[in-house]
Design a protein around this motif. Structure first.
Motif, mmCIF file in Angstrom:
data_model
loop_
_atom_site.group_PDB
_atom_site.id
_atom_site.type_symbol
_atom_site.label_atom_id
_atom_site.label_comp_id
_atom_site.label_asym_id
_atom_site.label_seq_id
_atom_site.Cartn_x
_atom_site.Cartn_y
_atom_site.Cartn_z
ATOM 1 N N SER A 73 0.862 -1.551 -0.116
ATOM 2 C CA SER A 73 0.026 -0.356 0.500
ATOM 3 C C SER A 73 0.661 0.960 -0.037
ATOM 4 C CB SER A 73 -1.123 0.643 1.322
ATOM 5 O OG SER A 73 -1.521 -1.701 1.872
ATOM 6 N N ALA A 74 0.317 2.420 -0.555
ATOM 7 C CA ALA A 74 1.623 3.406 0.084
ATOM 8 C C ALA A 74 -0.192 4.336 0.664
ATOM 9 C CB ALA A 74 1.656 4.134 -1.623
ATOM 10 N N HIS A 75 0.907 5.603 1.224
ATOM 11 C CA HIS A 75 -0.149 6.618 2.318
ATOM 12 C C HIS A 75 0.747 7.833 1.214
ATOM 13 C CE1 HIS A 75 -2.018 7.917 6.542
ATOM 14 N NE2 HIS A 75 -2.392 9.236 4.719
ATOM 15 N N PHE A 76 -0.315 8.747 0.651
ATOM 16 C CA PHE A 76 0.474 10.016 -0.050
ATOM 17 C C PHE A 76 -0.623 11.275 0.779
ATOM 18 C CE2 PHE A 76 -1.199 6.766 -3.162
ATOM 19 C CZ PHE A 76 0.195 7.119 -4.612
ATOM 20 N N ARG A 77 -0.190 12.210 0.289
ATOM 21 C CA ARG A 77 -0.483 13.828 0.728
ATOM 22 C C ARG A 77 -0.476 14.966 -0.391
ATOM 23 N NH1 ARG A 77 1.238 15.077 6.934
ATOM 24 N NH2 ARG A 77 3.317 15.432 5.586
ATOM 25 N N PHE A 78 -1.058 15.232 -0.559
ATOM 26 C CA PHE A 78 -0.644 16.078 -2.159
ATOM 27 C C PHE A 78 -1.236 17.617 -1.533
ATOM 28 C CE2 PHE A 78 -2.245 12.069 -3.712
ATOM 29 C CZ PHE A 78 -1.421 12.395 -4.427
ATOM 30 N N SER A 79 -0.389 18.177 -1.583
ATOM 31 C CA SER A 79 -0.606 20.309 -1.043
ATOM 32 C C SER A 79 -0.999 21.032 -1.860
ATOM 33 C CB SER A 79 0.591 20.114 0.178
ATOM 34 O OG SER A 79 0.874 18.914 0.943
ATOM 35 N N PHE A 80 -2.080 21.251 -2.415
ATOM 36 C CA PHE A 80 -2.247 22.137 -3.510
ATOM 37 C C PHE A 80 -2.286 23.548 -2.878
ATOM 38 C CE2 PHE A 80 -4.939 18.088 -4.226
ATOM 39 C CZ PHE A 80 -4.424 17.766 -5.851
ATOM 40 N N PRO A 81 -1.642 24.949 -4.088
ATOM 41 C CA PRO A 81 -1.762 26.217 -3.387
ATOM 42 C C PRO A 81 -3.052 26.577 -3.573
ATOM 43 C CG PRO A 81 -0.671 25.435 -5.631
ATOM 44 C CD PRO A 81 -1.179 24.327 -5.229
ATOM 45 N N ALA A 82 -2.916 27.813 -3.027
ATOM 46 C CA ALA A 82 -3.931 28.338 -2.959
ATOM 47 C C ALA A 82 -4.890 28.925 -4.704
ATOM 48 C CB ALA A 82 -4.489 29.798 -2.233
ATOM 49 N N LYS A 83 -3.359 29.449 -5.441
ATOM 50 C CA LYS A 83 -4.141 29.464 -6.694
ATOM 51 C C LYS A 83 -3.873 28.616 -7.712
ATOM 52 C CE LYS A 83 -0.960 33.820 -5.967
ATOM 53 N NZ LYS A 83 -0.823 35.199 -7.025
ATOM 54 N N GLY A 84 -5.211 28.832 -8.584
ATOM 55 C CA GLY A 84 -5.234 27.151 -9.314
ATOM 56 C C GLY A 84 -6.122 26.564 -9.089
ATOM 57 N N ASP A 85 -7.252 25.618 -10.018
ATOM 58 C CA ASP A 85 -7.860 24.259 -9.000
ATOM 59 C C ASP A 85 -6.790 23.270 -9.061
ATOM 60 O OD1 ASP A 85 -10.034 25.661 -9.810
ATOM 61 O OD2 ASP A 85 -9.523 25.391 -12.299
ATOM 62 N N ALA A 86 -7.411 22.099 -7.833
ATOM 63 C CA ALA A 86 -6.957 20.510 -7.181
ATOM 64 C C ALA A 86 -7.532 20.419 -7.830
ATOM 65 C CB ALA A 86 -7.009 21.125 -5.772
ATOM 66 N N PHE A 87 -6.493 19.493 -9.195
ATOM 67 C CA PHE A 87 -7.512 17.702 -9.451
ATOM 68 C C PHE A 87 -6.070 16.879 -9.123
ATOM 69 C CE2 PHE A 87 -9.717 21.524 -12.588
ATOM 70 C CZ PHE A 87 -10.892 20.845 -12.503
ATOM 71 N N LEU A 88 -6.791 15.487 -9.177
ATOM 72 C CA LEU A 88 -6.129 14.931 -8.947
ATOM 73 C C LEU A 88 -6.637 13.758 -10.169
ATOM 74 C CD1 LEU A 88 -5.575 13.353 -5.964
ATOM 75 C CD2 LEU A 88 -4.048 14.258 -7.151
ATOM 76 N N VAL A 89 -5.914 13.796 -11.606
ATOM 77 C CA VAL A 89 -6.329 12.762 -12.551
ATOM 78 C C VAL A 89 -5.485 11.200 -12.070
ATOM 79 C CG1 VAL A 89 -5.572 12.228 -14.993
ATOM 80 C CG2 VAL A 89 -6.217 14.822 -14.590
ATOM 81 N N LEU A 90 -6.213 10.317 -12.848
ATOM 82 C CA LEU A 90 -6.386 8.577 -12.434
ATOM 83 C C LEU A 90 -6.215 8.190 -13.687
ATOM 84 C CD1 LEU A 90 -6.994 5.731 -9.763
ATOM 85 C CD2 LEU A 90 -6.802 5.372 -12.613
ATOM 86 N N ASP A 91 -4.426 7.434 -13.840
ATOM 87 C CA ASP A 91 -5.030 6.945 -15.546
ATOM 88 C C ASP A 91 -4.598 5.380 -15.587
ATOM 89 O OD1 ASP A 91 -3.553 6.923 -18.527
ATOM 90 O OD2 ASP A 91 -2.253 7.967 -18.157
ATOM 91 N N GLY A 92 -5.516 5.019 -16.197
ATOM 92 C CA GLY A 92 -5.413 3.550 -16.308
ATOM 93 C C GLY A 92 -4.390 3.097 -17.494
ATOM 94 N N TYR A 93 -3.744 3.896 -17.857
ATOM 95 C CA TYR A 93 -2.697 3.233 -19.007
ATOM 96 C C TYR A 93 -3.535 2.886 -20.511
ATOM 97 C CZ TYR A 93 1.105 4.967 -16.362
ATOM 98 O OH TYR A 93 2.136 5.900 -15.993
ATOM 99 N N THR A 94 -3.139 2.029 -21.156
ATOM 100 C CA THR A 94 -3.481 2.018 -23.327
ATOM 101 C C THR A 94 -3.810 0.338 -23.102
ATOM 102 O OG1 THR A 94 -0.905 0.679 -22.937
ATOM 103 C CG2 THR A 94 -1.278 3.015 -23.523
ATOM 104 N N LYS A 95 -3.746 -0.125 -22.196
ATOM 105 C CA LYS A 95 -5.068 -1.675 -22.163
ATOM 106 C C LYS A 95 -5.932 -1.613 -21.418
ATOM 107 C CE LYS A 95 -1.060 -4.785 -23.409
ATOM 108 N NZ LYS A 95 -0.796 -5.703 -22.728
ATOM 109 N N THR A 96 -6.853 -2.430 -20.464
ATOM 110 C CA THR A 96 -8.387 -2.640 -20.772
ATOM 111 C C THR A 96 -7.775 -1.911 -18.663
ATOM 112 O OG1 THR A 96 -8.361 -4.302 -21.453
ATOM 113 C CG2 THR A 96 -10.513 -4.034 -19.668
ATOM 114 N N SER A 97 -9.538 -1.382 -18.156
ATOM 115 C CA SER A 97 -9.202 -0.901 -17.063
ATOM 116 C C SER A 97 -10.586 -0.467 -16.931
ATOM 117 C CB SER A 97 -9.113 0.030 -16.923
ATOM 118 O OG SER A 97 -8.823 1.370 -17.715
ATOM 119 N N GLN A 98 -11.116 -0.597 -15.485
ATOM 120 C CA GLN A 98 -12.302 0.056 -15.103
ATOM 121 C C GLN A 98 -12.435 0.914 -13.875
ATOM 122 O OE1 GLN A 98 -14.082 -1.455 -11.742
ATOM 123 N NE2 GLN A 98 -15.688 -0.288 -12.009
ATOM 124 N N VAL A 99 -12.696 1.824 -14.016
ATOM 125 C CA VAL A 99 -12.825 3.002 -12.349
ATOM 126 C C VAL A 99 -14.020 3.468 -11.899
ATOM 127 C CG1 VAL A 99 -10.698 4.076 -13.521
ATOM 128 C CG2 VAL A 99 -13.033 4.905 -14.152
#
Length: 339
Positions: A73-99
């Protein structure tokens, strides 16, 4: 600059994952861009910390990413600045994926299947649990980089997801995966990260684990530069052997066989070509980790039954990509040394 999670490939102790057995990535961005070449963000090594138990980088877009790994497993922390939006993009790459996006529980689940040498049933099921609510969300398909706002799920070739948080948010995410089932991914998450209230707890445990492992060999009489080289090499040596087994709710080991796609009780290891590791890596493991090496030898015998012969290159199943068969040397060496 992406946080790439390579199947959460299990390792001997604590380390980031390697092995293309079901790969997806989680990328923090300040505007919603899904195309991998356009969302790429520069960074400087001056703003980067990389240790066995902890990684931190501040990208040029001002977003800081941190994570500490456990075995699966992994424990993440993302700190976004006050300016700009705060997005996370999950990429399933080129073959079969489901989200699938669970807005109420701040969670994304799904699977990816983009390995090369594994049965058709092989999937890497994952779960990512966030500690902040989503302000926006949707799925996207990376064959055409087409975005579907407010859509909760998607499946097919290269599907991913995106989520948006409040500007200036500091978001924690706990992620785990399983080659067995979605239910097992949740069990693993709860077992390995369930009690960690913040990243510092996971980080401290990882540091303790790695310190114990690296302290099995103590060197003296060398320069600082030589000591750095030695322990850097020892760190990499302790990334093997790759655990491919998981733990049931009761703690017992079991695994998805990368050779025939069936589920078995016991231990399994993979991600090895045996080419020269039989001369160096495994003799060292015989000394440092004899119990694990004994499990590995039994896993080799199980792989022989499931594959039809002793594997010559496992990635994670048999590739047939090696002349001869060096795994025989592993068995002989372990037997001669009483493993």
């Amino acid at each position: 600059s992406a946080t790439t999670i390579r199947g959460f490939q299990p390792t001997h102790q604590c380390s980031p994952w390697v092995g293309d057995y079901g790969v997806f990535s989680l990328m923090p961005v300040s505007e919603l861009v899904v195309d991998e070449s356009k969302r790429a963000t520069p960074f400087s090594h001056d703003k980067e910390i990389a240790k066995p138990h902890y990684y931190k980088v501040t990208l040029e877009n001002g977003i800081t990413t941190e994570f500490s790994p456990t075995t699966r497993s992994a424990h993440f922390r993302f700190s976004f600045p006050a300016k700009g939006d705060a997005f996370l993009v999950l990429d399933g790459y080129t073959k079969t994926s489901q989200v699938q996006i669970d807005v109420a529980n701040h969670r994304i689940t799904g699977y990816v299947h983009n390995g090369a040498f594994s049965p058709k049933t092989h999937k890497n099921y994952f779960i990512i649990q966030f500690d902040k609510p989503f302000e926006d969300y949707g799925v996207w398909e990376n064959q055409k980089d087409e975005v579907f706002p407010q859509k909760l799920d998607g499946a097919g070739k290269g599907y991913g997801a995106f989520i948006k948080f409040k500007k200036g948010s500091k978001v924690q995410a706990k992620a785990a995966s399983s080659y067995i089932s979605a239910e097992q991914a949740l069990i693993t998450l709860n077992k390995e990260l369930g009690k960690d209230k913040n990243l510092e707890v996971t980080k401290a445990r990882g540091q303790k684990t790695w310190n114990e492992v690296l302290n099995r060999i103590v060197v003296e009489g060398c320069t600082d530069e030589q000591m750095k080289t030695f322990y850097s090499c020892l760190f990499r040596a302790n990334l093997f052997s790759r655990k491919f087994y998981e733990r049931k709710e009761n703690g017992e080991p079991y695994y998805y066989s990368p050779y025939n796609g069936k589920i078995y009780d016991g231990y399994m290891y993979t991600d090895n070509g045996f080419w020269d590791t039989f001369r160096s890596q495994f003799p060292l493991t015989n000394i440092l980790h004899p119990t694990m090496q004994g499990r590995y030898m039994n896993a080799l015998l199980a792989a022989q039954e499931q594959c039809g012969w002793l594997p010559s290159w496992s990635s994670p199943g048999e590739t047939g990509g090696m002349l001869g068969n060096h795994s025989i040397s592993l068995l002989a060496d372990a037997w001669a040394k009483g493993i």
